[in-house]
Design a protein around this motif. Structure first.
Motif, PDB file in Angstrom:
ATOM      1  N   GLN A 134     -39.455  29.045 -14.148  1.00 60.53           N
ATOM      2  CA  GLN A 134     -38.400  29.862 -14.752  1.00 60.53           C
ATOM      3  C   GLN A 134     -37.592  29.052 -15.765  1.00 60.53           C
ATOM      4  O   GLN A 134     -37.231  29.556 -16.833  1.00 60.53           O
ATOM      5  CB  GLN A 134     -37.487  30.421 -13.672  1.00 60.53           C
ATOM      6  CG  GLN A 134     -38.106  31.505 -12.842  1.00 60.53           C
ATOM      7  CD  GLN A 134     -37.222  31.951 -11.702  1.00 60.53           C
ATOM      8  OE1 GLN A 134     -36.197  31.325 -11.412  1.00 60.53           O
ATOM      9  NE2 GLN A 134     -37.616  33.027 -11.037  1.00 60.53           N
TER      10      GLN A 134
ATOM     11  N   ARG B 139     -37.241  29.853 -19.766  1.00 60.27           N
ATOM     12  CA  ARG B 139     -35.926  29.970 -20.394  1.00 60.27           C
ATOM     13  C   ARG B 139     -35.830  29.055 -21.620  1.00 60.27           C
ATOM     14  O   ARG B 139     -35.308  29.453 -22.654  1.00 60.27           O
ATOM     15  CB  ARG B 139     -34.838  29.617 -19.388  1.00 60.27           C
ATOM     16  CG  ARG B 139     -33.437  29.881 -19.909  1.00 60.27           C
ATOM     17  CD  ARG B 139     -32.394  29.516 -18.928  1.00 60.27           C
ATOM     18  NE  ARG B 139     -32.359  28.064 -18.833  1.00 60.27           N
ATOM     19  CZ  ARG B 139     -31.725  27.389 -17.901  1.00 60.27           C
ATOM     20  NH1 ARG B 139     -31.097  28.019 -16.946  1.00 60.27           N
ATOM     21  NH2 ARG B 139     -31.723  26.076 -17.897  1.00 60.27           N
TER      22      ARG B 139
ATOM     23  N   GLN C  52     -37.758  30.549 -24.493  1.00 61.62           N
ATOM     24  CA  GLN C  52     -37.000  31.649 -25.092  1.00 61.62           C
ATOM     25  C   GLN C  52     -35.856  31.123 -25.954  1.00 61.62           C
ATOM     26  O   GLN C  52     -35.564  31.678 -27.011  1.00 61.62           O
ATOM     27  CB  GLN C  52     -36.464  32.586 -24.008  1.00 61.62           C
ATOM     28  CG  GLN C  52     -35.851  33.843 -24.564  1.00 61.62           C
ATOM     29  CD  GLN C  52     -36.855  34.658 -25.365  1.00 61.62           C
ATOM     30  OE1 GLN C  52     -37.980  34.862 -24.958  1.00 61.62           O
ATOM     31  NE2 GLN C  52     -36.444  35.117 -26.528  1.00 61.62           N
ATOM     32  N   LYS C  53     -35.215  30.029 -25.536  1.00 53.60           N
ATOM     33  CA  LYS C  53     -34.147  29.426 -26.339  1.00 53.60           C
ATOM     34  C   LYS C  53     -34.677  28.976 -27.693  1.00 53.60           C
ATOM     35  O   LYS C  53     -34.034  29.172 -28.727  1.00 53.60           O
ATOM     36  CB  LYS C  53     -33.545  28.218 -25.615  1.00 53.60           C
ATOM     37  CG  LYS C  53     -32.569  28.546 -24.541  1.00 53.60           C
ATOM     38  CD  LYS C  53     -32.012  27.250 -23.973  1.00 53.60           C
ATOM     39  CE  LYS C  53     -31.090  27.477 -22.834  1.00 53.60           C
ATOM     40  NZ  LYS C  53     -30.594  26.201 -22.266  1.00 53.60           N
TER      41      LYS C  53
END
Length: 167
Positions: free
Chosen positions: A133, A137, A140-141
């Motif tokens: 996860q 994340r 995605q950043k």
């Protein structure tokens, strides 16, 4: 303190993968040495051996400290990618791993060494899920940052002033 906490989450996840990932297996006692050789740069089919070295060899070494594991990265780009497994009694298996996928190499090594997989504990499984996860994340950043930079460049190019994403 937040940075230390996040770094520790990553480290715990990486250690959980080493303890119970795909390469986490105990080899038969007759295995003496594993030697991997491939070119220094990703040329001539060296990506699979490189990824095997990065992803699976740490787990193999963790669970088999008595097996010598050597990696030789040659500066010559035409060096063939080979994996040598030495057993007791001077028996040797030399595998051509050029243009092979890292998971295929790992599966072959586990079969040839008659390795038994280490079961995954519940704690390690939870740490691995948390680590995955965190990685999603971070990906995605990066995507968000790239789209924000592209929008700012477009706004500057058209003269629209400030980007709507920066409001």
């Amino acid at each position: 303190m937040v940075a230390i906490k996040i770094r520790m989450q990553y480290l715990r996840g990486q250690l959980a993968i080493i303890r119970s990932g795909k390469g986490a297996a105990i080899m038969a006692p007759g295995v003496k040495r594993i030697a991997l050789e491939f070119p220094f740069k990703n040329q001539n089919g060296a990506m699979g051996p490189r990824k095997f070295w990065q992803k699976y060899m740490p787990a193999l070494k963790y669970h088999n400290p008595n097996v010598q594991m050597d990696v030789h990265r040659s500066r010559d780009p035409m060096t063939p990618s080979t994996l040598t497994i030495e057993f007791d009694g001077d028996r040797k298996e030399v595998l051509n791993v050029q243009h092979k996928d890292n998971t295929d190499i790992c599966t072959t090594v586990l079969e040839l060494t008659k390795a038994t997989p280490v079961p995954t504990s519940e704690e390690d499984a939870a740490l691995i899920r948390e680590y995955e996860q965190l990685k999603k994340r971070d990906i995605q950043k990066v995507k968000n940052r790239e789209s924000r930079i592209a929008a700012e460049k477009e706004a500057k190019r058209t003269g629209a002033g400030k980007s709507p994403l920066m409001s």
